[in-house]
Design an enzyme around this catalytic site. Structure first.
Site, short mmCIF file in Angstrom:
data_model
loop_
_atom_site.label_atom_id
_atom_site.label_comp_id
_atom_site.label_asym_id
_atom_site.label_seq_id
_atom_site.Cartn_x
_atom_site.Cartn_y
_atom_site.Cartn_z
N ASP A 107 43.47 42.67 37.82
CA ASP A 107 44.51 42.30 36.87
C ASP A 107 44.35 43.16 35.61
O ASP A 107 43.33 43.06 34.90
CB ASP A 107 44.39 40.81 36.53
CG ASP A 107 45.60 40.29 35.77
OD1 ASP A 107 46.53 41.07 35.50
OD2 ASP A 107 45.60 39.08 35.44
N ASP A 152 51.40 44.35 37.41
CA ASP A 152 50.09 44.63 36.82
C ASP A 152 48.93 43.89 37.49
O ASP A 152 47.83 43.84 36.94
CB ASP A 152 50.10 44.31 35.33
CG ASP A 152 50.45 42.86 35.04
OD1 ASP A 152 50.88 42.15 35.97
OD2 ASP A 152 50.32 42.43 33.88
N GLU A 153 49.14 43.33 38.68
CA GLU A 153 48.03 42.66 39.35
C GLU A 153 48.24 42.65 40.85
O GLU A 153 49.37 42.70 41.34
CB GLU A 153 47.85 41.22 38.84
CG GLU A 153 49.01 40.31 39.09
CD GLU A 153 48.72 38.87 38.69
OE1 GLU A 153 47.68 38.32 39.10
OE2 GLU A 153 49.55 38.29 37.97
#
Length: 408
Positions: free
Chosen positions: A18, A108-109
């Site tokens: 993350d 983003d993860e």
């Protein structure tokens, strides 16, 4: 930063990676003047905040005025979504170079399953996580937190605990010792409403919840939520990442602020959202059968309305008409409570390979959709916009992971 002991991780082979304060970190990476300073991305509404700003109380979705009140020296910068997409693509390339088993959660993860790598690379999963973090830092210039555990759920919680810029291993034989002291809000899937209910009964940690029979949790939270939470605190969650599941819905929402807002302004905002999700629908070669309208009011209550069509469609005209009908049905509720957010989601997704046309077979709307999609792809989504949005604006469209191709 949490530094676990390296070594054999047993069945702890799921990584949750993350990126830390993603949008704000990209801005700090690209502009040295912003480093080590409180930074927020957005404007009227905060889309992301650096950790320097978070420590001062600034949070995502907070109004810009409130954020500046908490942090007078806050630096607010406009979003640069092209830069965020570019950074995300570079990071996901590193994910896929680490293992082919990658489940993207958001821009983003992601979850990474490295259990199959032991045949070609004996590196322990926690050391793979350390190597991944170093590559993201050196090649992309961003910090990323990695949790390593037996299940995606535990890996996600581990990365939450290790943030920012951390690495944390949860050994399979220490799962209860890791999980049970944590506040209930740390558990993935426990939102503010559920946490408030639990705290009202004196349940503050995951261990408190684990001490209760499943039947009690079902009575307090409802059958589905109660059973899910009981499984969570006892470590009974799926162990595999999902890499081939198509998106179940396509949606977008827009915060309107406290208002008041005229019916025309709300209608214009909804139409802009419908245009946006319809472009995504067609770009993914999908159709939708159900339109869902989501509303949030000034008293923080919410309402949902839905309408299903006879056949799946990707026509902006048909989906727009359904969304407007739903908004009209909630007109009195909006006037009474005051609206602060409007959202739309398309569900019942299917492939556009086989579409049942409606009679009469008028293709003029399909041609219009194709033309507007081409213009948006060539010149950007703002090259062509609705006249009604010239006044209220079309809001932010956060970048999303690309859809996998539909099954045909």
């Amino acid at each position: 930063m949490t530094t676990p002991q390296s070594g054999p991780a047993g069945r702890a082979t799921i990584l949750h990676a993350d990126l830390d304060a993603f949008y704000a970190s990209v801005e700090q990476r690209d502009d040295p003047r912003l480093r080590a300073r409180p930074v927020a991305v957005g404007g009227g509404v905060i889309l992301a905040a650096s950790y320097e700003a978070k420590r001062r109380g600034v949070r995502t979705a907070m109004g810009g005025r409130q954020a500046r009140g908490l942090c007078p020296d806050l630096i607010v910068v406009p979003p640069r979504f092209d830069a965020y997409v570019e950074a995300s693509e570079a990071v996901f390339a590193i994910f896929r170079d680490t293992t082919p088993q990658v489940q993207g959660v958001s821009i983003d993860e992601a979850f990474l399953d490295v259990r199959g790598l032991r045949r070609v690379d004996p590196t322990p999963p926690v050391d793979l996580g350390a190597r991944l973090r170093a590559r993201v830092r050196d090649e992309v210039g961003l910090s990323i937190t990695v949790g390593v555990a037996r299940t995606p759920f535990l890996a996600k919680v581990a990365s939450r605990v290790a943030k920012p810029d951390g690495l944390l291993l949860v050994p399979p034989d220490d799962e209860a010792a890791f999980l049970h002291p944590l506040p209930v809000e740390t558990l993935w899937g426990v939102g503010e409403t559920t946490a408030t209910k639990l705290r009202a009964f004196g349940l503050r940690t995951a261990g408190d919840v684990a001490d209760l029979p499943e039947g009690v949790l079902r009575a307090v939270l409802g059958p589905a939520t109660g059973s899910h939470l009981h499984a969570v605190v006892h470590g009974r969650t799926p162990e595999r990442v999902v890499t081939d599941r198509a998106r179940g819905s396509v949606g977008a929402q827009r915060a309107l602020g406290r208002g008041p807002h005229s019916p025309d302004a709300v209608r214009a905002a909804l139409l802009g959202l419908v245009d946006r999700v319809c472009r995504r629908l067609r770009a993914g070669r999908r159709t939708a059968r159900t339109v869902v309208l989501r509303l949030r009011f000034a008293d923080f209550s919410r309402a949902t309305r839905s309408r299903s069509l006879a056949f799946g469609t990707a026509s902006s005209d048909e989906l727009r008409a359904a969304a407007l009908t739903l908004l009209d049905s909630a007109r009195e509720l909006v006037a009474e409570r005051g609206i602060t957010l409007v959202g739309v989601a398309l569900t019942g997704l299917g492939s556009d390979a086989v579409v049942q046309p409606a009679l009469p077979l008028d293709r003029s709307h399909e041609d219009l959709d194709r033309t507007t999609d081409d213009l948006a792809q060539r010149f950007g989504s703002r090259a062509l916009t609705r006249a009604s949005l010239l006044v209220v604006g079309d809001g932010f469209a956060a970048p999303l992971l690309p859809d996998p191709p539909p099954d045909t």
